[in-house]
Design a protein around this motif. Structure first.
Motif, PDB file in Angstrom:
ATOM      1  N   VAL A 214       6.006  19.614  11.691  1.00 42.86           N
ATOM      2  CA  VAL A 214       6.588  20.942  11.890  1.00 42.86           C
ATOM      3  C   VAL A 214       5.888  21.651  13.043  1.00 42.86           C
ATOM      4  O   VAL A 214       4.773  21.314  13.426  1.00 42.86           O
ATOM      5  N   SER A 215       6.570  22.665  13.548  1.00 41.95           N
ATOM      6  CA  SER A 215       5.954  23.636  14.446  1.00 41.95           C
ATOM      7  C   SER A 215       6.254  25.022  13.902  1.00 41.95           C
ATOM      8  O   SER A 215       7.234  25.217  13.179  1.00 41.95           O
ATOM      9  N   GLY A 216       5.398  25.977  14.235  1.00 42.85           N
ATOM     10  CA  GLY A 216       5.632  27.329  13.733  1.00 42.85           C
ATOM     11  C   GLY A 216       4.481  28.257  14.053  1.00 42.85           C
ATOM     12  O   GLY A 216       3.741  28.054  15.027  1.00 42.85           O
ATOM     13  N   VAL A 217       4.336  29.251  13.194  1.00 43.70           N
ATOM     14  CA  VAL A 217       3.346  30.301  13.389  1.00 43.70           C
ATOM     15  C   VAL A 217       2.506  30.428  12.117  1.00 43.70           C
ATOM     16  O   VAL A 217       3.043  30.368  10.999  1.00 43.70           O
ATOM     17  N   VAL A 218       1.199  30.587  12.269  1.00 47.74           N
ATOM     18  CA  VAL A 218       0.317  30.737  11.116  1.00 47.74           C
ATOM     19  C   VAL A 218       0.631  32.057  10.403  1.00 47.74           C
ATOM     20  O   VAL A 218       0.598  33.132  11.005  1.00 47.74           O
ATOM     21  N   ALA A 219       0.945  31.947   9.093  1.00 49.34           N
ATOM     22  CA  ALA A 219       1.274  33.125   8.283  1.00 49.34           C
ATOM     23  C   ALA A 219       0.136  33.523   7.359  1.00 49.34           C
ATOM     24  O   ALA A 219       0.087  34.667   6.893  1.00 49.34           O
ATOM     25  N   ALA A 220      -0.772  32.606   7.043  1.00 49.14           N
ATOM     26  CA  ALA A 220      -1.917  32.910   6.174  1.00 49.14           C
ATOM     27  C   ALA A 220      -3.002  31.880   6.441  1.00 49.14           C
ATOM     28  O   ALA A 220      -2.713  30.724   6.785  1.00 49.14           O
ATOM     29  N   VAL A 221      -4.249  32.302   6.265  1.00 50.25           N
ATOM     30  CA  VAL A 221      -5.410  31.443   6.502  1.00 50.25           C
ATOM     31  C   VAL A 221      -6.224  31.350   5.224  1.00 50.25           C
ATOM     32  O   VAL A 221      -6.625  32.368   4.650  1.00 50.25           O
TER      33      VAL A 221
END
Length: 333
Positions: free
Chosen positions: A65-72
């Motif tokens: 997948v590709s995307g954006v970090v939503a939580a760490v």
């Protein structure tokens, strides 16, 4: 959140778009808001319970997948919410959000498209491991690539050229031949559709021999298997290396006397298991891939983009062996 789930063993038509709970970032994990999920041949197998791993249902297919970090998650360093990311998931990628071990995540360079980025890791990381670690490909050697217009096939053509090899691409149609030529293949050979009788198998072996030249193929990259394998093996060079990558045409039975006659080796390529055991080496390979990507020496070919709800259609296309390069499901804008 929405997820395209396998709720029962079967083909792509059995997948259901359902609502499930949002994931939580556990220790050492990131939650990724998924932009795109690339399709690979294991996605065809895993929903039919024919893959070596059988996840507990319900599960989503999709291994990269590709995307954006939503939580760490706890203990994760070097990542922040909003970072652009590409990751391997094994399965579970065809969802709006997915929790992934940070060790399997890589920062997506600025300016790179999410669709193209989603199609990079599995095919190219598998192939660089195959050619470098298992095949020990050297500049000036001849590389024969079967299934050369598929995702891993085109990756092998591009990486073979990047590493200085002469690349012979074997494909089944003229359309696929053109894709291989665009990827840099020095020579292209067309083969027919298996199964082959004895005479057809012999003719294919002769065609491979003619294409690779009198010294044979130093490395053979085989993500196809089936009746194509033995004719290819017959074209191998003295002390050549035959790389076993996949079996969409079936699992072949090879005459081992051929390995003695050519003093050659047959090596399995199981990138996922290798990467789990060799984390630092794998990350070094991915860094090399990002460098080659930035230099324009490799470029993932995406021949089809599917909306989230039609993810099953992408898997069906992959299963028909009709795809050129990669197919990608766009989960969100």
């Amino acid at each position: 959140m929405k997820a395209l789930l396998s709720t029962a063993a079967g083909g792509p038509e059995t997948l259901e778009l359902l609502e499930i709970a949002d994931p939580v970032a556990g220790p050492g994990q990131l939650v990724i808001a998924v932009k795109a999920c690339a399709i690979n041949y294991p996605d065809v197998l895993i929903i039919e319970d024919k893959y070596q791993f059988k996840p507990q249902r319900p599960f989503a297919p999709g291994a990269e997948v590709s995307g954006v970090v939503a939580a760490v998650g706890e203990g994760v360093e070097g990542w922040a919410i909003g970072d652009r990311v590409v990751a391997t998931t094994g399965h579970g990628g065809m969802v709006e959000q997915v929790a992934v071990d940070a060790a399997k995540c890589y920062k997506l360079p600025e300016g790179r498209d999410y669709i193209e980025a989603s199609a990079l890791l599995l095919t190219y990381a598998t192939t660089i491991h195959a050619l470098v670690d298992r095949g020990q490909l050297k500049a000036g050697e001849t590389l024969l690539v079967l299934g050369a217009a598929g995702g891993v096939g085109l990756a092998a053509v591009e990486l073979g050229k990047a590493f200085g090899a002469r690349v012979v691409a074997a494909v089944s149609t003229e359309e696929k031949a053109e894709a291989a030529r665009k990827a840099g293949a020095d020579e292209v050979i067309l083969y027919g559709r298996a199964p082959f009788d004895k005479d057809q198998s012999k003719a294919l072996a002769e065609a491979f021999k003619a294409a690779v030249g009198p010294n044979g193929a130093d490395v053979i990259y085989d993500p196809v298997g089936g009746d194509y394998a033995e004719p290819a093996l017959r074209s191998i060079a003295w002390e050549g290396r035959y790389l076993v990558v996949g079996f969409p045409a079936g699992i072949p039975k090879l005459a081992l006397n051929l390995t003695l006659l050519k003093s050659c080796s047959i090596s399995g390529v199981f990138w996922g298991a290798w990467a789990a055991r060799n984390v630092a080496a794998n990350r070094a390979h991915v860094a090399t891939l990002f460098d080659l990507w930035a230099q324009g020496k490799i470029t993932p070919v995406v021949s089809g983009i599917y909306p989230f709800a039609k993810g099953g259609d992408a898997i069906a296309k992959m299963g028909s062996r009709g795809a050129i390069g990669k197919l990608v499901v766009q989960v969100s804008e």
